[in-house]
Design a protein around this motif. Structure first.
Motif, mmCIF file in Angstrom:
data_model
loop_
_atom_site.group_PDB
_atom_site.id
_atom_site.type_symbol
_atom_site.label_atom_id
_atom_site.label_comp_id
_atom_site.label_asym_id
_atom_site.label_seq_id
_atom_site.Cartn_x
_atom_site.Cartn_y
_atom_site.Cartn_z
ATOM 1 N N UNK A 69 5.934 13.247 -7.571
ATOM 2 C CA UNK A 69 6.744 12.132 -7.088
ATOM 3 C C UNK A 69 8.036 12.021 -7.845
ATOM 4 N N UNK A 70 8.987 11.313 -7.247
ATOM 5 C CA UNK A 70 10.270 11.118 -7.912
ATOM 6 C C UNK A 70 10.388 9.718 -8.517
ATOM 7 N N UNK A 71 9.310 8.924 -8.457
ATOM 8 C CA UNK A 71 9.356 7.564 -8.984
ATOM 9 C C UNK A 71 8.184 7.285 -9.923
ATOM 10 N N UNK A 72 7.745 8.295 -10.648
ATOM 11 C CA UNK A 72 6.646 8.147 -11.596
ATOM 12 C C UNK A 72 7.162 7.366 -12.795
ATOM 13 N N UNK A 73 6.482 6.407 -13.348
ATOM 14 C CA UNK A 73 5.104 5.990 -13.112
ATOM 15 C C UNK A 73 4.977 4.839 -12.106
ATOM 16 N N UNK A 74 6.087 4.409 -11.483
ATOM 17 C CA UNK A 74 6.000 3.297 -10.524
ATOM 18 C C UNK A 74 5.142 3.666 -9.314
ATOM 19 N N UNK A 75 5.255 4.886 -8.811
ATOM 20 C CA UNK A 75 4.467 5.352 -7.667
ATOM 21 C C UNK A 75 3.566 6.487 -8.148
ATOM 22 N N UNK A 76 2.256 6.306 -7.975
ATOM 23 C CA UNK A 76 1.283 7.291 -8.456
ATOM 24 C C UNK A 76 0.269 7.588 -7.355
ATOM 25 N N UNK A 77 -0.347 8.770 -7.431
ATOM 26 C CA UNK A 77 -1.396 9.164 -6.483
ATOM 27 C C UNK A 77 -2.662 9.525 -7.248
ATOM 28 N N UNK A 78 -3.819 9.212 -6.631
ATOM 29 C CA UNK A 78 -5.093 9.520 -7.256
ATOM 30 C C UNK A 78 -6.101 9.895 -6.179
ATOM 31 N N UNK A 79 -6.716 11.076 -6.219
ATOM 32 C CA UNK A 79 -6.538 12.141 -7.202
ATOM 33 C C UNK A 79 -5.224 12.876 -6.976
ATOM 34 N N UNK A 80 -4.555 13.189 -8.063
ATOM 35 C CA UNK A 80 -3.221 13.795 -8.001
ATOM 36 C C UNK A 80 -3.267 15.303 -7.807
ATOM 37 N N UNK A 81 -4.447 15.909 -7.880
ATOM 38 C CA UNK A 81 -4.570 17.352 -7.682
ATOM 39 C C UNK A 81 -6.018 17.658 -7.329
ATOM 40 N N UNK A 82 -6.231 18.849 -6.787
ATOM 41 C CA UNK A 82 -7.591 19.247 -6.474
ATOM 42 C C UNK A 82 -7.639 20.475 -5.590
ATOM 43 N N UNK A 83 -8.864 20.818 -5.193
ATOM 44 C CA UNK A 83 -9.110 21.940 -4.294
ATOM 45 C C UNK A 83 -9.869 21.401 -3.087
ATOM 46 N N UNK A 84 -9.384 21.744 -1.905
ATOM 47 C CA UNK A 84 -10.051 21.369 -0.666
ATOM 48 C C UNK A 84 -10.743 22.591 -0.071
ATOM 49 N N UNK A 85 -12.018 22.457 0.200
ATOM 50 C CA UNK A 85 -12.766 23.520 0.861
ATOM 51 C C UNK A 85 -12.397 23.530 2.346
ATOM 52 N N UNK A 86 -12.818 24.544 3.068
ATOM 53 C CA UNK A 86 -12.536 24.647 4.496
ATOM 54 C C UNK A 86 -13.036 23.400 5.217
#
Length: 149
Positions: A69-86
């Motif tokens: 993001x370009x507005x961290x820490x005001x705008x955050x995502x959770x979970x911010x990373x991971x692996x998606x299976x098919x």
């Protein structure tokens, strides 16, 4: 440039080389709901305003993703990373921290999902940023953040 070994299906005896359509060209390999923007409504004096969005792996490969993001820490995502299976779906909570409406330039706020298709021989269960290095399938989806006063 895509690696030929990643996309070759097989070689026929007549010399014709059959290839799959490059998954890097599939604009629907990862689905986002909502697709373009998130809208947060005032007042912005709560500790967290949260919007839940859904991401889906619509490809024939596992996908590793990371949210930036370009507005961290005001705008955050959770979970911010991971692996998606098919075929896997995941809910991502996007939160906006309390802020003073008149003191912030919020007009260009966005989050970006960077993602890569993982080769079939990659069986790692744990995410690492190394998955993004030297990848021919790196993609980015930008989601705008809008605010209603």
């Amino acid at each position: 440039m895509q690696s030929n070994s990643f996309y070759n299906l097989k070689s026929e005896s007549d010399g014709f080389n059959s290839r799959a359509v490059s998954p890097g060209n599939n604009l629907n390999d990862m689905l986002f709901r909502p697709t373009e923007k998130l809208v947060f409504n005032a007042p912005f004096d709560y500790d967290n305003l949260t919007y839940h969005m859904k991401i889906t792996n619509n490809s024939h490969h596992r996908i590793a993703y990371a949210v930036k993001g370009n507005a961290v820490p005001r705008v955050m995502a959770n979970p911010a990373f991971g692996i998606l299976e098919l075929g896997e779906e995941r809910i991502v909570a996007v939160s906006v921290q309390k802020f003073a409406w008149n003191d912030i330039d919020f007009h260009k706020d966005r989050i970006a999902f960077d993602y890569v298709l993982l080769p079939d021989d990659n069986k790692d269960k744990d995410f690492s940023m190394g998955m993004f290095q030297h990848s021919d399938t790196k993609r980015r989806k930008n989601i705008r953040i809008e605010y209603n006063p």
